[in-house]
Design an enzyme around this catalytic site. Structure first.
Site, PDB file in Angstrom:
ATOM      1  N   ASP A  67       0.787  -1.174   0.005  1.00 58.53           N
ATOM      2  CA  ASP A  67      -0.087   0.167   0.039  1.00 58.53           C
ATOM      3  C   ASP A  67       0.745   1.304   0.024  1.00 58.53           C
ATOM      4  OD1 ASP A  67       0.802  -0.712   2.583  1.00 58.53           O
ATOM      5  OD2 ASP A  67      -0.778   0.765   3.267  1.00 58.53           O
ATOM      6  N   GLU A  83      -0.102  -1.369   5.754  1.00 60.26           N
ATOM      7  CA  GLU A  83       1.161  -0.582   6.533  1.00 60.26           C
ATOM      8  C   GLU A  83       0.885   1.037   6.856  1.00 60.26           C
ATOM      9  OE1 GLU A  83       4.977   1.300   7.737  1.00 60.26           O
ATOM     10  OE2 GLU A  83       3.635   1.760   5.947  1.00 60.26           O
TER      11      GLU A  83
END
Length: 487
Positions: A121, A188
């Site tokens: 991400d 994350e």
């Protein structure tokens, strides 16, 4: 008088002798390595795949309703097509709907497994800044020797770099002796609970105890550390904790024509000012002290003398480090006022005011000690102090620089980035690695990308990019690290 002058001269000679002896004994801690054969790479092809990866808008938003799962699934399909050997040889599992776990089974049971991590991400592009990018953030452009786009530095460079290295090793017929896990979380940037949290829980339930874990975090700095002309590769052996604190003040409202001595905003402002002016004590201790034990011997003679003789120069050195944001962050629990709100109209006294202060907690401090510092420093019963939000983490444990795992990382960096100084460091942000603390005592944080001062603002900012050459070096590093670790 002559005796006093002679005594003074003798004292100065003695002092100079001590300073010089300690300086010359403050010798380099850099390991000597044999060069490894250069790995031939098709740089433009590799850069092209990274550029394609940046086109998938695998964005983590603070608002979960904005999450676009289809982008992650499309990214997974792209990885399958781009790395056929990886996907035909390694076992792949999808965890938490979008995170990926690959298992490359070792040929024998000797030696613990290793775990290489990154995350899929990326952060959103700040609304209104899209036009400021030289190349659109999700276009995945290759221009002027750079790959441009969101995720080029944080952290698709890690996902693609690791997979490229494994694909190359498979093409070479390499079979690791120890098992290698690859773990790529999907959230994350918003805490990692559903990605790394579930990946770590799965591995723990299977009794997996990696010999070492390598995640993102630190990098190779060039021209950032004062007094060091060579690039410095910083291996994160710990990461800071995280705490946000809300300060709130309530008072009677009313018309601004008859104000009290201090409005709610004034009382709050005084509290904020006290926190900024009286920050938590820092200094060359713990991980920061270790870092300069490695970096200090590589500095110019004058600065080397200062670090070799901290018994005399410590106050001067610590003041200089505190004056620069990057080194200040490495040596103390930092205080950052990030939100302030209050008032509704220019002629109405505010009945409420609030502020949020973000702390990044140094190992050795704690959530409890920060809360105590805030209350003690403000020292005002009119200001309510409370934790803000759900994310509060203690600092991580500190991993050992004497372990065989650390020495392998150190040797690999010196082999693939010749002339680079290697030093332990502290990661000032939070990474997915904190979810894996129960799995291994050897957790390190390092991405083999070169970061200069002008690049710091690109991370989570505008014009994120990585050079084609640096990306090739990343792949060489992961390739050599696996060879050094698992053959």
């Amino acid at each position: 008088m002559k005796k006093i002058l002679l005594l003074l001269i003798l004292c100065l000679i003695a002092l100079a002798s001590v300073l010089l002896v300690k300086t010359f004994r403050f010798s380099s801690k850099q390991v000597q390595v044999e060069p490894v054969p250069a790995l031939s790479l098709e740089k433009e092809v590799l850069a092209g795949r990274l550029a394609q990866a940046l086109r998938f808008q695998t964005v983590s938003y603070g608002d979960a309703n904005q999450f676009r799962g289809e982008e992650f699934l499309a990214f997974h399909r792209f990885l399958e097509q781009s790395f056929p050997r990886v996907h035909s040889t390694l076992t792949r599992e999808v965890v938490g709907d979008y995170s990926l776990l690959y298992t490359w089974k070792g040929s024998d049971g000797a030696g613990g497994p290793i775990l290489l991590m990154s995350h899929q991400d990326v952060v959103p592009v700040e609304a209104g800044t899209e036009g400021s990018w030289q190349h659109p953030p999700f276009e995945g452009s290759i221009r002027d020797g750079y790959v441009w786009g969101r995720g080029a530095l944080d952290d698709k460079v890690g996902v693609l770099g690791i997979l490229e290295a494994v694909e190359l090793l498979l093409a070479e017929g390499f079979q690791p002796k120890r098992t290698i896990y690859l773990a790529f979380g999907h959230d994350e940037e918003v805490g990692g609970q559903n990605g790394a949290g579930k990946l770590a829980a799965l591995l723990q339930s299977r009794g997996v105890r990696p010999d070492y874990i390598l995640d993102e975090g630190s990098a190779i700095t060039d021209g950032i550390l004062p007094g060091v002309s060579s690039p410095v590769a910083l291996i994160g052996i710990a990461e800071k904790g995280l705490l946000s604190v809300e300060l709130s003040v309530e008072s009677e409202g009313g018309h601004s024509s008859t104000p009290p001595p201090h409005t709610a905003i004034g009382i709050l402002s005084r509290a904020v000012s006290r926190l900024e002016e009286n920050q938590m004590p820092g200094g060359l201790k713990g991980v920061a002290g270790q870092m300069f034990q490695y970096v200090g011997p590589e500095m110019s003679f004058g600065q080397r003398m200062a670090f070799a003789n901290l018994w005399l120069f410590r106050p001067l050195v610590e003041r200089r480090l505190a004056a620069q944001p990057p080194t200040n962050a490495a040596t103390r629990t930092t205080t950052a006022v990030t939100i302030i709100e209050g008032g509704v109209k220019e002629n109405v006294l505010p009945s409420k005011a609030r502020a949020v202060v973000n702390f990044r907690i140094l190992p050795g401090d704690s959530v409890e000690s920060v809360m105590a510092h805030v209350t003690r420093t403000i020292n005002d019963p009119q200001v309510k102090v409370a934790r803000y939000g759900e994310n509060a983490d203690e600092p991580s444990a500190v991993s050992d620089t004497g372990s065989s795992a650390y020495r392998t990382l150190e040797r690999t960096i010196r082999q693939t980035f010749q002339g680079t100084i290697v030093a332990p460091s502290q990661v000032i942000g939070a990474t997915d690695a904190r979810h894996y603390s129960a799995l291994s005592n050897n957790i390190y944080r390092f991405v083999p990308m070169i970061v200069r001062s002008e690049d710091l603002k690109r991370i989570h900012g505008t014009d994120e990019r990585i050079s084609v050459e640096n990306y090739a070096q990343c792949i060489r590093f992961y390739h050599q690290l696996i060879l050094n670790s698992a053959q």
